[in-house]
Design a protein around this motif. Structure first.
Motif, PDB file in Angstrom:
ATOM      1  N   PRO A  50       0.567  -1.104   0.033  1.00  0.00           N
ATOM      2  CA  PRO A  50      -0.027   0.074  -0.001  1.00  0.00           C
ATOM      3  C   PRO A  50       0.747   1.171  -0.025  1.00  0.00           C
ATOM      4  N   ALA A  51       0.240   2.245  -0.732  1.00  0.00           N
ATOM      5  CA  ALA A  51       1.109   3.694  -0.969  1.00  0.00           C
ATOM      6  C   ALA A  51       0.981   4.322   0.319  1.00  0.00           C
ATOM      7  N   PHE A  52      -0.120   4.051   1.215  1.00  0.00           N
ATOM      8  CA  PHE A  52      -0.305   4.855   2.432  1.00  0.00           C
ATOM      9  C   PHE A  52      -0.695   3.749   3.642  1.00  0.00           C
ATOM     10  N   LEU A  53       0.118   3.657   4.709  1.00  0.00           N
ATOM     11  CA  LEU A  53      -0.181   2.913   5.766  1.00  0.00           C
ATOM     12  C   LEU A  53      -1.424   3.523   6.599  1.00  0.00           C
ATOM     13  N   LYS A  54      -2.308   2.781   7.151  1.00  0.00           N
ATOM     14  CA  LYS A  54      -3.395   3.372   7.916  1.00  0.00           C
ATOM     15  C   LYS A  54      -2.930   4.166   9.190  1.00  0.00           C
ATOM     16  N   SER A  55      -1.612   3.505   9.809  1.00  0.00           N
ATOM     17  CA  SER A  55      -1.074   4.177  10.915  1.00  0.00           C
ATOM     18  C   SER A  55      -0.512   5.525  10.852  1.00  0.00           C
ATOM     19  N   LEU A  56      -0.342   5.943   9.432  1.00  0.00           N
ATOM     20  CA  LEU A  56       0.034   7.358   8.847  1.00  0.00           C
ATOM     21  C   LEU A  56      -1.094   8.398   9.338  1.00  0.00           C
ATOM     22  N   PHE A  57      -2.331   7.837   9.243  1.00  0.00           N
ATOM     23  CA  PHE A  57      -3.354   8.877   9.324  1.00  0.00           C
ATOM     24  C   PHE A  57      -3.703   9.190  10.918  1.00  0.00           C
ATOM     25  N   ARG A  58      -2.712   8.617  11.883  1.00  0.00           N
ATOM     26  CA  ARG A  58      -2.955   8.802  13.097  1.00  0.00           C
ATOM     27  C   ARG A  58      -2.188  10.350  13.212  1.00  0.00           C
ATOM     28  N   HIS A  59      -1.526  10.601  12.329  1.00  0.00           N
ATOM     29  CA  HIS A  59      -0.972  12.048  12.549  1.00  0.00           C
ATOM     30  C   HIS A  59      -1.860  13.197  11.872  1.00  0.00           C
ATOM     31  N   PRO A  60      -1.703  14.355  12.041  1.00  0.00           N
ATOM     32  CA  PRO A  60      -2.542  15.311  11.230  1.00  0.00           C
ATOM     33  C   PRO A  60      -1.901  15.476   9.717  1.00  0.00           C
ATOM     34  N   VAL A  61      -2.774  14.835   8.980  1.00  0.00           N
ATOM     35  CA  VAL A  61      -2.533  14.570   7.526  1.00  0.00           C
ATOM     36  C   VAL A  61      -3.231  15.330   6.739  1.00  0.00           C
ATOM     37  N   ASP A  62      -2.817  15.713   5.663  1.00  0.00           N
ATOM     38  CA  ASP A  62      -3.607  16.412   4.513  1.00  0.00           C
ATOM     39  C   ASP A  62      -2.937  15.822   3.150  1.00  0.00           C
ATOM     40  N   CYS A  63      -3.497  14.688   2.692  1.00  0.00           N
ATOM     41  CA  CYS A  63      -2.931  14.073   1.399  1.00  0.00           C
ATOM     42  C   CYS A  63      -4.155  14.190   0.226  1.00  0.00           C
ATOM     43  N   ASP A  64      -3.535  14.531  -0.706  1.00  0.00           N
ATOM     44  CA  ASP A  64      -4.418  15.018  -1.935  1.00  0.00           C
ATOM     45  C   ASP A  64      -3.605  15.057  -3.374  1.00  0.00           C
ATOM     46  N   GLY A  65      -4.424  14.492  -4.362  1.00  0.00           N
ATOM     47  CA  GLY A  65      -3.753  14.748  -5.706  1.00  0.00           C
ATOM     48  C   GLY A  65      -2.818  13.608  -6.019  1.00  0.00           C
ATOM     49  N   ASP A  66      -2.559  12.570  -5.081  1.00  0.00           N
ATOM     50  CA  ASP A  66      -1.588  11.604  -5.412  1.00  0.00           C
ATOM     51  C   ASP A  66      -2.193  10.435  -6.232  1.00  0.00           C
ATOM     52  N   LEU A  67      -1.374   9.892  -7.075  1.00  0.00           N
ATOM     53  CA  LEU A  67      -1.895   8.698  -8.265  1.00  0.00           C
ATOM     54  C   LEU A  67      -1.205   7.456  -7.275  1.00  0.00           C
ATOM     55  N   TYR A  68      -2.160   6.471  -7.269  1.00  0.00           N
ATOM     56  CA  TYR A  68      -1.866   5.480  -6.444  1.00  0.00           C
ATOM     57  C   TYR A  68      -3.154   4.373  -6.737  1.00  0.00           C
ATOM     58  N   ARG A  69      -2.752   3.042  -6.091  1.00  0.00           N
ATOM     59  CA  ARG A  69      -3.839   2.156  -6.263  1.00  0.00           C
ATOM     60  C   ARG A  69      -4.448   2.244  -4.726  1.00  0.00           C
ATOM     61  N   ASN A  70      -5.615   2.336  -4.830  1.00  0.00           N
ATOM     62  CA  ASN A  70      -6.144   2.556  -3.290  1.00  0.00           C
ATOM     63  C   ASN A  70      -6.586   1.118  -2.767  1.00  0.00           C
ATOM     64  N   THR A  71      -5.939   0.560  -1.715  1.00  0.00           N
ATOM     65  CA  THR A  71      -6.132  -0.495  -1.333  1.00  0.00           C
ATOM     66  C   THR A  71      -7.127  -0.516   0.087  1.00  0.00           C
ATOM     67  N   GLY A  72      -7.658   0.642   0.233  1.00  0.00           N
ATOM     68  CA  GLY A  72      -8.686   0.746   1.373  1.00  0.00           C
ATOM     69  C   GLY A  72      -7.897   1.104   2.697  1.00  0.00           C
ATOM     70  N   THR A  73      -6.674   1.611   2.650  1.00  0.00           N
ATOM     71  CA  THR A  73      -5.879   2.392   3.687  1.00  0.00           C
ATOM     72  C   THR A  73      -6.183   3.697   3.892  1.00  0.00           C
ATOM     73  N   VAL A  74      -6.662   4.280   3.031  1.00  0.00           N
ATOM     74  CA  VAL A  74      -6.760   5.781   3.106  1.00  0.00           C
ATOM     75  C   VAL A  74      -8.242   6.337   3.285  1.00  0.00           C
ATOM     76  N   PRO A  75      -8.387   6.935   4.381  1.00  0.00           N
ATOM     77  CA  PRO A  75      -9.841   7.638   4.860  1.00  0.00           C
ATOM     78  C   PRO A  75     -10.304   8.161   3.721  1.00  0.00           C
ATOM     79  N   LYS A  76     -11.856   8.328   3.637  1.00  0.00           N
ATOM     80  CA  LYS A  76     -12.648   8.992   2.699  1.00  0.00           C
ATOM     81  C   LYS A  76     -12.426  10.429   2.750  1.00  0.00           C
ATOM     82  N   THR A  77     -12.059  10.941   4.107  1.00  0.00           N
ATOM     83  CA  THR A  77     -11.741  12.397   4.148  1.00  0.00           C
ATOM     84  C   THR A  77     -10.374  13.071   3.433  1.00  0.00           C
ATOM     85  N   GLN A  78      -9.623  12.042   3.057  1.00  0.00           N
ATOM     86  CA  GLN A  78      -8.393  12.484   2.382  1.00  0.00           C
ATOM     87  C   GLN A  78      -8.539  12.080   0.802  1.00  0.00           C
ATOM     88  N   GLN A  79      -7.290  12.509   0.066  1.00  0.00           N
ATOM     89  CA  GLN A  79      -7.369  12.270  -1.542  1.00  0.00           C
ATOM     90  C   GLN A  79      -8.614  12.620  -2.189  1.00  0.00           C
TER      91      GLN A  79
END
Length: 377
Positions: A50-79
């Motif tokens: 996965p491009a993004f680990l679930k644990s990454l989103f325990r931080h204050p994170v602002d992810c957007d505009g990235d090209l990646y295969r979504n494997t379900g680890t990214v919250p709907k509030t991101q990207q």
């Protein structure tokens, strides 16, 4: 990035990440006292994990505009403008990771003030593969944006010439070359005036007295006009084949012998005249095992630590230093060795290492003694 673990602010903009790994680290998300914030924009991930680990989103994170295969680890509030697709590169088998003409990342980058405009591509910018740097409002072009030099003897460096030309025949302006007093190259003339009706030649010569080790020396200079507008040129002087420099750099390296065994196992034999702290090196060709155990004179060294090799990004034999990685800090470390005879045994931990080969082995006090020119035997 940041010097204090799990603290600070990190920006990941316009990177291309390819390989048999994940795209991002969780940056120590399991630690307490979190003061770290992360922003990602316009990155391109082509990774097995996965491009993004679930644990990454325990931080204050602002992810957007990235090209990646979504494997379900990214919250709907991101990207919200993320692209869930395979990137499609020009020729990945030749390490050409530019986006192909039909890539879903072409022209889809989010604008970043002062960095990228609307309509830019997602992923990293490849200045040495594409046709040119993005130009500022200066009607001047250089014939080459990168100069490469190679020599096999210390004083046997060629001189390169580049052309400086104006795209507007009415242009006329004075320029100065800025490279720094300690640069390993010299540009002449160092100043002058460019007339829009005819190009001007600049000569770039290597200063042998500044090339003091066998390595790829990297530098750059700018051709600066009025108001700070300039054109950059990068310079690479490859001195890894200069025998005198290579001999000087490796004068304290201790060579050993290699004894192959069954199932991809090897014994490395060393005779030390004095005790010391040494980094282990092997000269090997791909494929390499993902992880292996290390024993010294029949005992595991150090206990609970697995050895790993850096992932291969080039072909052909090269020197590598096994990383003795102990979770969570995966940093290389030297071994304390006494004077006398030592046997270091490497045993792969996976079954895909049957083709693994070790051509030579060595010990060195610092990684730079072999890793600055890893291709050279």
């Amino acid at each position: 990035m940041h010097s204090k673990s799990n603290a600070g602010r990190i920006h990941y903009f316009h990177n291309t990440v390819v390989g048999e790994w994940g795209g991002t680290s969780n940056q120590g998300a399991n630690q307490t006292g979190d003061t770290l914030s992360i922003v990602t924009r316009n990155n391109c991930f082509a990774t097995d994990k996965p491009a993004f680990l679930k644990s990454l989103f325990r931080h204050p994170v602002d992810c957007d505009g990235d090209l990646y295969r979504n494997t379900g680890t990214v919250p709907k509030t991101q990207q919200r403008h993320g692209i869930d697709a395979s990137p499609r590169f020009v020729a990945p088998e030749r390490n050409d990771f530019r986006l192909a003409s039909d890539s879903p990342g072409r022209g889809r980058a989010l604008p970043i003030p002062g960095l990228t405009a609307e309509g830019s591509d997602v992923g990293a910018y490849f200045p040495f593969v594409q046709h040119g740097f993005p130009h500022r409002s200066l009607p001047v072009r250089v014939s080459a944006e990168r100069l490469s030099f190679t020599a096999s003897r210390a004083g046997d460096w060629p001189t390169r010439t580049i052309q400086l030309a104006a795209t507007d025949p009415k242009f006329r302006g004075r320029f100065t070359v800025r490279s720094g007093d300690d640069a390993f190259f010299r540009v002449t003339p160092e100043s002058g005036e460019l007339d829009g009706t005819k190009p001007l030649s600049l000569s770039v010569a290597i200063r042998p007295e500044k090339i003091i080790s066998a390595r790829k020396n990297l530098g750059a200079f700018t051709i600066r006009f009025a108001d700070g507008l300039s054109r950059p040129v990068s310079v690479c002087a490859d001195s890894t084949r200069v025998a005198a420099l290579l001999k000087q750099d490796r004068r304290n390296v201790i060579s050993g012998t290699v004894t192959p065994e069954k199932d991809g196992k090897f014994t490395l034999n060393f005779q030390l005249e004095k005790p010391g702290r040494y980094f282990l090196f092997i000269r090997s060709d791909a494929p390499n095992p993902d992880a292996f155990s290390v024993t010294l004179n029949g005992e595991a060294v150090p206990r609970g630590i697995n050895a790993r090799l850096q992932r291969r990004t080039a072909t052909g034999p090269r020197w590598m230093s096994p990383i003795l990685a102990q979770t969570p800090k995966k940093t290389n470390r030297p071994a304390e060795l006494a004077a006398g005879t030592h046997k270091i045994r490497l045993a792969p931990r996976n079954t895909q290492a049957g083709e693994w080969r070790i051509e030579a082995c060595a010990l060195a006090a610092t990684p730079e003694e072999l890793l600055l020119a890893p291709e050279m035997p």
